[in-house]
Design a protein around this motif. Structure first.
Motif, PDB file in Angstrom:
ATOM      1  N   ILE A 161       0.824  -1.207   0.000  1.00  0.00           N
ATOM      2  CA  ILE A 161       0.000   0.000   0.000  1.00  0.00           C
ATOM      3  C   ILE A 161       0.864   1.265   0.000  1.00  0.00           C
ATOM      4  N   VAL A 175       3.817   1.743  -1.281  1.00  0.00           N
ATOM      5  CA  VAL A 175       4.389   1.993  -2.602  1.00  0.00           C
ATOM      6  C   VAL A 175       3.300   2.468  -3.567  1.00  0.00           C
ATOM      7  N   LEU A 228       9.611  12.308   1.496  1.00  0.00           N
ATOM      8  CA  LEU A 228       9.644  10.952   2.047  1.00  0.00           C
ATOM      9  C   LEU A 228      10.551  10.887   3.272  1.00  0.00           C
ATOM     10  N   ALA A 235       9.086  10.749   7.525  1.00  0.00           N
ATOM     11  CA  ALA A 235       9.452   9.680   8.458  1.00  0.00           C
ATOM     12  C   ALA A 235      10.143  10.219   9.707  1.00  0.00           C
ATOM     13  N   THR A 287       8.187  -1.517  12.212  1.00  0.00           N
ATOM     14  CA  THR A 287       8.360  -0.072  12.129  1.00  0.00           C
ATOM     15  C   THR A 287       8.574   0.351  10.680  1.00  0.00           C
ATOM     16  N   GLY A 288       9.438  -0.395   9.977  1.00  0.00           N
ATOM     17  CA  GLY A 288       9.694  -0.071   8.585  1.00  0.00           C
ATOM     18  C   GLY A 288       8.415  -0.100   7.766  1.00  0.00           C
ATOM     19  N   ALA A 289       7.591  -1.136   7.987  1.00  0.00           N
ATOM     20  CA  ALA A 289       6.367  -1.270   7.205  1.00  0.00           C
ATOM     21  C   ALA A 289       5.378  -0.136   7.515  1.00  0.00           C
ATOM     22  N   VAL A 290       5.172   0.145   8.806  1.00  0.00           N
ATOM     23  CA  VAL A 290       4.196   1.180   9.170  1.00  0.00           C
ATOM     24  C   VAL A 290       4.691   2.571   8.795  1.00  0.00           C
ATOM     25  N   MET A 291       5.988   2.835   9.078  1.00  0.00           N
ATOM     26  CA  MET A 291       6.495   4.192   8.852  1.00  0.00           C
ATOM     27  C   MET A 291       6.664   4.502   7.367  1.00  0.00           C
ATOM     28  N   LEU A 292       6.935   3.472   6.548  1.00  0.00           N
ATOM     29  CA  LEU A 292       7.014   3.722   5.102  1.00  0.00           C
ATOM     30  C   LEU A 292       5.640   4.210   4.624  1.00  0.00           C
ATOM     31  N   LEU A 293       4.608   3.626   5.220  1.00  0.00           N
ATOM     32  CA  LEU A 293       3.246   4.036   4.893  1.00  0.00           C
ATOM     33  C   LEU A 293       2.995   5.485   5.333  1.00  0.00           C
ATOM     34  N   ALA A 302       5.271   7.835   5.685  1.00  0.00           N
ATOM     35  CA  ALA A 302       6.043   8.723   4.820  1.00  0.00           C
ATOM     36  C   ALA A 302       5.368   8.862   3.456  1.00  0.00           C
ATOM     37  N   THR A 309      13.194   3.521   9.715  1.00  0.00           N
ATOM     38  CA  THR A 309      12.132   3.334   8.734  1.00  0.00           C
ATOM     39  C   THR A 309      12.668   2.744   7.439  1.00  0.00           C
ATOM     40  N   TYR A 310      13.719   3.357   6.857  1.00  0.00           N
ATOM     41  CA  TYR A 310      14.111   2.936   5.510  1.00  0.00           C
ATOM     42  C   TYR A 310      14.974   1.676   5.507  1.00  0.00           C
ATOM     43  N   GLY A 317      14.653  -0.578   7.867  1.00  0.00           N
ATOM     44  CA  GLY A 317      13.620  -1.547   8.241  1.00  0.00           C
ATOM     45  C   GLY A 317      12.732  -1.886   7.052  1.00  0.00           C
ATOM     46  N   ALA A 318      12.447  -0.878   6.203  1.00  0.00           N
ATOM     47  CA  ALA A 318      11.586  -1.119   5.045  1.00  0.00           C
ATOM     48  C   ALA A 318      12.269  -2.059   4.055  1.00  0.00           C
ATOM     49  N   HIS A 377       5.656  -6.165   4.028  1.00  0.00           N
ATOM     50  CA  HIS A 377       4.977  -4.880   3.849  1.00  0.00           C
ATOM     51  C   HIS A 377       3.471  -5.067   3.842  1.00  0.00           C
TER      52      HIS A 377
END
Lengths: 427, 158
Positions: free
Chosen positions: A20, A22, A48, A52, A276-282, A284, B56-57, B59-60, B69
């Motif tokens: 989502i 991306v 972006l 974040a 965190t990466g998954a939620v915060m990428l969203l 950003a 964040t990045y 981790g992403a 994801h």
């Protein structure tokens, strides 16, 4: 018109399983290229990045970390032993222990998934062994785990507060009464079942056993006092309270209980970083789409159109409830907040609904969403721990979902349930 | 070969994420402790926020490698394999294109930002903080390429 195309683009990409975050990014970049040309491109990495960097949102990885440390340091197990000693003489004791442990745990952890991992792996096998129906054991674990996001601290509430531009601390305070109502409602439901099906009591109440388990769990029981006391007392911000939670959990796990399991901790930290990466990428990516939405004034225009239809806040709340229940069935709770809250906020403020009150309504909707398939994060994890079929557990879960729905209705139409404590302390 | 490389790459990203998470927790705790004893660190919340962007990045990228994801895979699972493969390829192409673009634009922006500095630490350039965007995007592309065979295998399977 472009607004509609952006919407179609996001939905189409999400349906072919583009993440989502991306999908939002692609739609935003394409829309801005069309309306503003290539000169806009340098704004993409800058937005972006800045999207974040948020101090309040640092609480998310920290609360995930604190929950993970608790699960691997013997804190969870002692909490369960203490509630077992407290409630063991009740009919259907293990079901009560399940709900009450979740309520304790909810005061330290802000994530329902962490809560399931803590209670489910110990209590579901124990309940099955004592003859409780397996589907019921999974259902009570799953539903009571969702109390973690209603009772403070709460990761979805932090996300909501940042997205809606309101106070994290006030959201936390507003969640106390609805969280307790839902918890007590679930305890009542379990008691009714226990009497009806004559479920077992565990053991006679023993003051000695209670005292021993209290002494053992005392350190774990001080954690909510430190964390919530610090946050509500205004000594620390929610983010700093989360850091304190990490330090306290580490201290208790390493120095007091000496049970900290490094291998599991390492896995838990990685899991926390991935989440965190998954939620915060969203988060950003939604900032990027926000650039376009603000430019096009879409949320404002939507608000205008809805308020032309009706400006009755009760009716608007009913609409939003139905909408969020629907969204909660199909979206992960973090994604639902990040996608929907910025768009509906102008409507909410236009008809005069308090943003904190609305935030608790959103949180309750998403707590229900965590229990309703096809997309139901907490239910799925519980079913995999219990090794039970999702639909059988869902059938057993319906009465618990009804409890949550009843609290949702009460909270929606009696704002005092959420706002009286907030007004008392902060306004 | 590829599987071994993927495992090593996963290990590397995992360690980066562990170090960043630990640093973030320590930094915020130290900031609170200093303020409590009356010496507020002016840079503490700005640096912590940048730390979050780094988590964040990196981790992403790790989440891409672990395929964690947040998305909606349900519809694709319902389609017949014949329709699934081209759509899965299209989806992967979109993801790769987005992050390749992000890595490239993110890199060119660094030159522009080289003379901007952090608000609370005037001796540190914003470009260092912002470097996570092109780096993270590249790591994401690599992760996505490494899981591509697996994604296509699943799309082909009945």
């Amino acid at each position: 018109m472009t607004g509609f195309l952006v919407f179609v683009c996001v939905v189409a990409l999400v349906l072919i399983n583009v993440p989502i975050a991306v999908a939002l990014g692609i739609a935003a970049v394409v829309a801005m290229l069309v309306t503003q040309g290539a000169a806009f491109l340098p704004n993409v990495p800058i937005t972006l990045f800045q999207g974040a960097t948020s101090f309040p949102l640092i609480a998310i990885p920290l609360f995930i970390l604190a929950g993970a440390i608790m699960n691997t340091s013997g804190i969870s197990r002692r909490l369960i032993e203490f509630t077992a000693a407290l409630l063991g003489s009740m009919r259907g004791a293990l079901a009560q222990v399940n709900v009450v442990t979740s309520m304790f745990f909810a005061e330290i952890s802000g994530s329902a998934v962490a809560d399931v991992a803590a209670t489910g792996s110990i209590l579901i096998p124990a309940m099955k062994k004592r003859g409780y129906p397996a589907a019921f054991s999974a259902a009570v674990t799953s539903s009571s785990a969702s109390l973690a996001i209603i009772i403070p601290p709460s990761i979805p509430m932090i996300l909501y507060a940042v997205m809606a531009g309101t106070s994290v601390v006030q959201m936390f305070v507003a969640g106390i009464v609805p969280g307790l109502m839902a918890g007590f409602g679930m305890m009542g439901l379990c008691y009714w079942y226990a009497v009806r099906y004559n479920w077992p009591v565990e053991e006679a109440f023993q003051l000695r056993r209670l005292r021993r388990s209290f002494k053992d769990a005392a350190w774990a029981l001080t954690m909510p006092l430190i964390i919530l006391g610090g946050i509500f007392g205004g000594v620390v911000t929610a983010t700093e309270g989360a850091a304190l939670a990490v330090v306290a959990a580490l201290f208790i796990g390493m120095v007091i209980y000496r049970e900290l399991d490094w291998k599991h901790l390492r896995e838990a930290i990685i899991e926390g970083g991935v989440q965190t990466g998954a939620v915060m990428l969203l988060v950003a990516a939604s900032a990027l789409l926000g650039l376009y939405l603000t430019e096009a004034q879409l949320p404002q225009r939507l608000a205008q159109q809805i308020t032309q239809l009706t400006s009755n806040p009760w009716f608007v709340l009913a609409l939003l409830n139905v909408f969020f229940l629907f969204v909660g069935m199909f979206l992960h709770s973090a994604a639902a907040i990040i996608l929907v809250v910025p768009i509906v906020m102008p409507v909410v403020s236009a008809v005069g609904i308090d943003p904190v009150h609305f935030g608790v309504i959103v949180t309750l909707n998403l707590a229900i969403g965590q229990q309703t398939p096809p997309v139901a994060s907490v239910l799925m994890i519980t079913c995999s721990i219990a090794k039970e079929n999702v639909w059988t557990v869902t059938r057993a879960n319906v009465p618990f979902i009804v409890v949550l729905l009843a609290v949702l209705l009460l909270v929606t139409y009696v704002p005092a349930t959420t706002l009286s404590l907030v007004n008392l302390f902060y306004r | 070969m590829l599987a071994a490389f993927r495992r090593r790459y996963e290990r590397l990203l995992e360690w980066i994420v562990i170090v960043l998470m630990a640093a973030l927790a320590v930094e915020v705790t130290v900031g609170v402790a200093f303020r409590y004893f009356g010496y507020s660190l002016v840079w503490y919340d700005e640096v912590a926020s940048i730390g979050l962007a780094w988590v964040t990045y990196y981790g992403a990228a790790l989440a891409a490698l672990k395929r964690a994801h947040i998305g909606v895979p349900e519809l694709m699972r319902m389609l017949p394999p014949g329709a699934r493969l081209p759509l899965a390829l299209l989806a992967e192409a979109c993801v790769l294109a987005f992050f390749v673009l992000l890595a490239w634009v993110g890199y060119t922006v660094l030159e522009v930002l080289a003379y901007d500095t952090l608000v609370s630490l005037p001796e540190v350039s914003v470009a260092y903080a912002q470097s996570v965007i092109p780096l993270g995007a590249l790591l994401f592309v690599l992760a996505e390429l490494l899981v591509l065979p697996e994604v296509l295998r699943e799309a082909r399977a009945a």
